[in-house]
Design a protein around this motif. Structure first.
Motif, PDB file in Angstrom:
ATOM      1  N   SER A 179       0.823  -1.210   0.000  1.00  0.00           N
ATOM      2  CA  SER A 179       0.000   0.000   0.000  1.00  0.00           C
ATOM      3  C   SER A 179       0.858   1.261   0.000  1.00  0.00           C
ATOM      4  N   PRO A 180       0.737   2.090  -1.033  1.00  0.00           N
ATOM      5  CA  PRO A 180       1.507   3.344  -1.049  1.00  0.00           C
ATOM      6  C   PRO A 180       1.039   4.319   0.025  1.00  0.00           C
ATOM      7  N   VAL A 181      -0.152   4.069   0.569  1.00  0.00           N
ATOM      8  CA  VAL A 181      -0.662   4.934   1.644  1.00  0.00           C
ATOM      9  C   VAL A 181       0.009   4.552   2.965  1.00  0.00           C
ATOM     10  N   LEU A 182       0.176   3.250   3.193  1.00  0.00           N
ATOM     11  CA  LEU A 182       0.717   2.796   4.480  1.00  0.00           C
ATOM     12  C   LEU A 182       2.229   2.982   4.604  1.00  0.00           C
ATOM     13  N   ILE A 183       2.936   2.939   3.485  1.00  0.00           N
ATOM     14  CA  ILE A 183       4.409   3.001   3.564  1.00  0.00           C
ATOM     15  C   ILE A 183       4.880   4.213   4.382  1.00  0.00           C
ATOM     16  N   PRO A 184       4.463   5.445   4.047  1.00  0.00           N
ATOM     17  CA  PRO A 184       4.960   6.576   4.851  1.00  0.00           C
ATOM     18  C   PRO A 184       4.440   6.574   6.289  1.00  0.00           C
ATOM     19  N   LEU A 185       3.233   6.031   6.490  1.00  0.00           N
ATOM     20  CA  LEU A 185       2.673   6.042   7.854  1.00  0.00           C
ATOM     21  C   LEU A 185       3.435   5.107   8.790  1.00  0.00           C
ATOM     22  N   LEU A 186       4.005   4.045   8.222  1.00  0.00           N
ATOM     23  CA  LEU A 186       4.660   3.039   9.071  1.00  0.00           C
ATOM     24  C   LEU A 186       6.186   3.152   9.072  1.00  0.00           C
ATOM     25  N   ALA A 187       6.700   4.051   8.250  1.00  0.00           N
ATOM     26  CA  ALA A 187       8.163   4.173   8.144  1.00  0.00           C
ATOM     27  C   ALA A 187       8.781   4.461   9.514  1.00  0.00           C
ATOM     28  N   GLY A 195       0.886 -10.358   7.374  1.00  0.00           N
ATOM     29  CA  GLY A 195      -0.277  -9.463   7.316  1.00  0.00           C
ATOM     30  C   GLY A 195      -0.038  -8.351   6.299  1.00  0.00           C
ATOM     31  N   ASN A 196      -1.109  -7.716   5.864  1.00  0.00           N
ATOM     32  CA  ASN A 196      -0.999  -6.725   4.783  1.00  0.00           C
ATOM     33  C   ASN A 196      -1.128  -5.284   5.238  1.00  0.00           C
ATOM     34  N   TYR A 197      -1.513  -5.070   6.493  1.00  0.00           N
ATOM     35  CA  TYR A 197      -1.871  -3.699   6.873  1.00  0.00           C
ATOM     36  C   TYR A 197      -1.018  -3.175   8.031  1.00  0.00           C
ATOM     37  N   GLY A 198       0.208  -3.660   8.163  1.00  0.00           N
ATOM     38  CA  GLY A 198       1.033  -3.224   9.294  1.00  0.00           C
ATOM     39  C   GLY A 198       0.468  -3.711  10.612  1.00  0.00           C
ATOM     40  N   GLN A 199      -0.304  -4.802  10.554  1.00  0.00           N
ATOM     41  CA  GLN A 199      -0.971  -5.272  11.783  1.00  0.00           C
ATOM     42  C   GLN A 199       0.018  -5.619  12.888  1.00  0.00           C
ATOM     43  N   CYS A 200       1.191  -6.152  12.513  1.00  0.00           N
ATOM     44  CA  CYS A 200       2.132  -6.528  13.577  1.00  0.00           C
ATOM     45  C   CYS A 200       3.311  -5.557  13.627  1.00  0.00           C
ATOM     46  N   THR A 201       3.140  -4.368  13.065  1.00  0.00           N
ATOM     47  CA  THR A 201       4.170  -3.328  13.200  1.00  0.00           C
ATOM     48  C   THR A 201       3.890  -2.530  14.477  1.00  0.00           C
ATOM     49  N   PRO A 202       4.863  -2.502  15.409  1.00  0.00           N
ATOM     50  CA  PRO A 202       4.617  -1.775  16.662  1.00  0.00           C
ATOM     51  C   PRO A 202       4.700  -0.271  16.425  1.00  0.00           C
ATOM     52  N   LEU A 203       3.623   0.434  16.697  1.00  0.00           N
ATOM     53  CA  LEU A 203       3.617   1.883  16.438  1.00  0.00           C
ATOM     54  C   LEU A 203       4.312   2.649  17.548  1.00  0.00           C
ATOM     55  N   MET A 204       4.448   2.009  18.718  1.00  0.00           N
ATOM     56  CA  MET A 204       5.061   2.719  19.857  1.00  0.00           C
ATOM     57  C   MET A 204       6.236   1.953  20.447  1.00  0.00           C
ATOM     58  N   PHE A 227      -1.656   2.594  -9.531  1.00  0.00           N
ATOM     59  CA  PHE A 227      -1.657   3.724  -8.597  1.00  0.00           C
ATOM     60  C   PHE A 227      -1.094   4.981  -9.260  1.00  0.00           C
ATOM     61  N   THR A 228      -1.801   6.100  -9.064  1.00  0.00           N
ATOM     62  CA  THR A 228      -1.253   7.385  -9.501  1.00  0.00           C
ATOM     63  C   THR A 228      -1.091   8.314  -8.294  1.00  0.00           C
ATOM     64  N   THR A 229      -2.226   8.661  -7.645  1.00  0.00           N
ATOM     65  CA  THR A 229      -2.146   9.502  -6.446  1.00  0.00           C
ATOM     66  C   THR A 229      -3.097   8.955  -5.382  1.00  0.00           C
ATOM     67  N   VAL A 230      -2.877   9.393  -4.144  1.00  0.00           N
ATOM     68  CA  VAL A 230      -3.757   8.956  -3.048  1.00  0.00           C
ATOM     69  C   VAL A 230      -5.181   9.468  -3.304  1.00  0.00           C
ATOM     70  N   PRO A 254      -7.790  -1.784   2.283  1.00  0.00           N
ATOM     71  CA  PRO A 254      -6.492  -2.333   2.710  1.00  0.00           C
ATOM     72  C   PRO A 254      -5.437  -1.247   2.933  1.00  0.00           C
ATOM     73  N   HIS A 255      -5.851   0.023   2.862  1.00  0.00           N
ATOM     74  CA  HIS A 255      -4.870   1.101   2.977  1.00  0.00           C
ATOM     75  C   HIS A 255      -4.973   1.805   4.328  1.00  0.00           C
ATOM     76  N   THR A 256      -5.289   1.061   5.360  1.00  0.00           N
ATOM     77  CA  THR A 256      -5.328   1.596   6.722  1.00  0.00           C
ATOM     78  C   THR A 256      -4.862   0.520   7.691  1.00  0.00           C
ATOM     79  N   TYR A 257      -4.194   0.937   8.778  1.00  0.00           N
ATOM     80  CA  TYR A 257      -3.819  -0.048   9.804  1.00  0.00           C
ATOM     81  C   TYR A 257      -4.819  -0.047  10.958  1.00  0.00           C
ATOM     82  N   ILE A 258      -5.844   0.803  10.882  1.00  0.00           N
ATOM     83  CA  ILE A 258      -6.843   0.870  11.957  1.00  0.00           C
ATOM     84  C   ILE A 258      -7.868  -0.254  11.755  1.00  0.00           C
TER      85      ILE A 258
END
Ligand code: FAD
Length: 445
Positions: free
Chosen positions: A35-43, A81-90, A381-384, A404-408
Motif C-alpha cells: 500500500s503506497p498509503v501505508l508506507i509513509p505512515l509506518l516508516a 499481514g498486509n496492513y502493518g498489523q504486527c508493526t509496533p507503532l510505539m 496507482f497514480t495519487t492517493v 487495505p490502505h489503513t492499519y486501523i
C-alpha cells in the motif's frame, strides 16, 4: 520505555531474545508495502526487542514484565499481514510466536494447536487422517494458525465454508491477559469472536481449537475464456454448482495472468482465465461446465503433480497482487465484496468503468450460504486522491470495500466499533499496552 533495554533483558533472562537492530527492524514489518498509503505512515516504526517464548508460562512471564514496566507489546506470527498489523507503532516488545509449535491433538473434524503452528504443518498432519483445514490463506506455507485467526479473513476453502468469522469456523482459544497478574482465559462458542480478527489488541492467543474439513485430492486447472465476463460467469456458475466440489475459484481479467511468470509457458498472453482447485473425482462434471462456457483448459495437474511443484494457490488471493507487484512495484490493490450481484452486473459495470486502471481479479466465496464474488483488484496507482476516488465510486455504486490502505482495525473491513472486542480489551488489557493505536474504539473513554 520506563526501563532501560539492559534491565528489560535482565528481567527476561532465560528467554530467547533478539536485539540486533537490523533483525528487530525486519521483524517489525509485514507486507504493508503493498500500500503506497501505508508506507509513509509506518516508516521507522520498530520495536525495541523481539522475544520468542517457547511455552505458555514464558508468555505469562513476558506479559507480566510488560505490565510491570508499562511496555507496549505487539504479537507477531509470521508477519505476512498486509496492513502493518504486527508493526509496533510505539516500540516496545515484539512477542514472536514461532516457537509455540505444538500440535496438541487432531481427531476427525477438529484440531487443537499452539498459535505458532504453520497452516501448512497443520494440514500435512491432518491429511494423514483424511482431514485438512477448512480454509487457508494463500500464504498457507508461512502463515501461522494464530496469525490467520487474529489478522486474516478467509481464503482457499471459503467458497465451501464461508469466512473465518462465520460461527463454527473457530471453536476455542486460550488467551493470556495483560492484567497486573496476567492469567489464561479460555473462550469457547461465540465468545471466540472477542479476539478473532482483533489484530492482537486484546490478549495473546496461545492455543486454538479449529474445525477441519474432509481432505479431497485437489486437481488444479487454468481455464481461459473468450472474454472476462464469460470467465466471471463461469466462476459464478461453478460456485453455484453444488454437485461439483471445489476449493478455489480465482478469476483474472487480462492482463493479470501476464504477471504469473512461472505459468507463462501454459497461459497464452492476455488471457482472461480462471484458476480452479476442484475435487479430482469431480473432473467429469467440471469439464462439462467448461464446455458449456466454451472454455479452454491450458493447465491441468493431478493432486499428486500439484503437490510436488508450484500450486495455483500461490497465484490466488493476495498472491495475485504479489506477482503483479514483482513485475511493476507501482501497482497496488483493493479488496471488495459484491454482496448482491447474482447476475454480475455490478462486476461488469466496474470492469467497464475503470478499464485497465483497476484490473479485475475475483475470488468466489460463500457469504451467508450464497456464493458471491469478492474482488482483490490490481490497481494502477497514480495519487492517493485518485485511489480514494476509486474507492468512493465503488462504494457509491453499492460495492463494499474492505479498505487495505489503513492499519486501523475498524477502518478496514469492520467499519464499526465492535463493542464485544472493545469491552474484552478493557478487561484483559486495562493499560492499553497491546498493539497500541490499532483499535480506534480504545480512544473512546
Ligand atoms: P501476522 O502477520 O504475524 O499477524 C497478523 C495479526 O495477528 C497481527 O495483528 C498480529 O499482532 C496478530 N497476531 C498474530 N499472532 C497472534 C497471537 N498469538 N495472539 C494475538 N494476536 C496475534 N489473508 C487472508 O485472510 N487470506 C488470504 O488468502 C491472504 N493471502 C495473502 C497473500 C499475501 C501475498 C500476503 C502478503 C498476505 C495475505 N493475507 C491473506 C494476509 C496474511 O497472510 C494472513 O492474514 C495470514 O494468515 C497472517 O498470518 P501471520 O502468521 O503471518 O500473522
Amino acid at each position: 520505555m520506563q526501563i532501560s533495554l539492559d534491565n528489560l533483558l535482565e528481567e527476561l533472562s532465560g528467554l530467547e531474545t533478539i536485539t540486533n537492530p537490523t533483525q528487530v527492524a525486519k521483524l517489525s514489518e509485514d507486507y504493508a508495502h503493498f500500500s503506497p498509503v501505508l508506507i509513509p505512515l509506518l516508516a521507522g516504526k520498530v520495536g525495541d526487542v523481539v522475544v520468542r517464548p517457547s511455552n505458555e508460562s514464558e508468555v505469562l512471564r513476558i506479559a507480566k514484565t510488560c505490565v510491570k514496566y508499562q511496555i507496549p507489546l505487539t504479537v507477531r506470527g509470521s508477519g505476512t499481514g498486509n496492513y502493518g498489523q504486527c508493526t509496533p507503532l510505539m516500540g516496545g516488545v515484539i512477542l514472536e510466536t514461532s516457537r509455540l509449535q505444538e500440535i496438541k491433538w487432531i481427531k476427525a473434524g477438529l484440531a487443537c494447536v499452539e498459535t505458532g503452528v504453520k497452516m501448512v504443518t497443520l494440514d500435512k498432519k491432518a491429511q494423514e487422517i483424511g482431514w485438512e483445514s477448512r480454509m487457508v490463506p494463500s500464504t498457507v506455507r508461512s502463515a501461522t494458525v494464530g496469525g490467520f485467526i487474529a489478522g486474516g479473513s478467509g481464503g482457499i476453502g471459503s467458497v465451501l465454508y464461508g469466512q473465518l468469522r462465520d460461527r463454527g469456523n473457530l471453536r476455542a482459544v486460550r488467551v493470556v491477559t495483560l492484567e497486573d497478574e496476567p492469567r489464561v482465559i479460555e473462550l469457547r462458542g461465540d465468545d471466540v469472536q472477542k479476539v478473532a480478527h482483533a489484530y492482537g489488541t486484546n490478549g495473546i492467543i496461545t492455543e486454538l481449537e479449529v474445525p477441519l474439513a474432509p481432505a479431497y485430492g485437489w486437481a488444479e486447472y487454468v481455464v481461459r475464456f473468450a472474454d472476462f465476463m464469460t470467465a466471471a460467469r463461469f466462476g459464478q456458475a461453478l460456485g453455484n454448482s453444488d454437485g461439483i466440489i471445489k476449493k478455489m475459484i480465482s478469476v483474472h481479467s487480462a492482463p493479470i495472468s501476464n504477471y504469473f511468470t512461472a505459468l507463462q509457458s501454459y497461459i497464452p498472453t492476455d488471457s482472461h482465465c480462471a484458476l480452479v482447485l476442484v475435487a479430482e473425482s469431480d473432473r467429469e462434471p467440471f469439464k462439462s461446465l467448461i464446455q458449456e462456457f466454451k472454455g479452454e483448459i491450458c493447465y491441468e495437474k493431478s493432486p499428486q503433480e500439484a503437490s510436488k511443484g508450484i500450486s495455483l494457490v500461490e497465484f490466488s488471493w493476495n498472491h495475485t497482487t504479489l506477482h503483479a507487484r514483482a513485475a511493476d512495484a507501482s501497482l497496488t490493490y483493493l479488496q471488495s465484496l459484491f454482496l448482491n450481484d447474482p447476475k454480475l452486473e455490478l462486476v461488469q459495470q466496474m470492469y467497464k468503468h475503470f478499464g485497465d486502471e483497476v484490473m479485475m481479479h475475483l475470488e468466489f466465496i460463500k457469504v451467508n450460504g450464497v456464493v458471491i464474488p469478492a474482488a482483490i483488484q490490481v490497481v494502477r496507482f497514480t495519487t492517493v486522491d485518485r485511489l480514494n476516488e476509486i474507492i468512493e465510486y465503488h462504494e457509491s455504486q453499492g460495492v463494499f470495500i474492505a479498505n487495505p490502505h489503513t492499519y486501523i482495525l475498524e477502518d478496514g473491513g469492520m467499519k464499526t466499533i465492535d463493542y464485544d472486542q472493545l469491552n474484552f480489551k478493557r478487561q484483559v488489557d486495562p493499560y492499553g499496552l497491546m498493539n497500541p493505536d490499532k483499535m480506534k474504539g480504545w480512544q473512546i473513554k
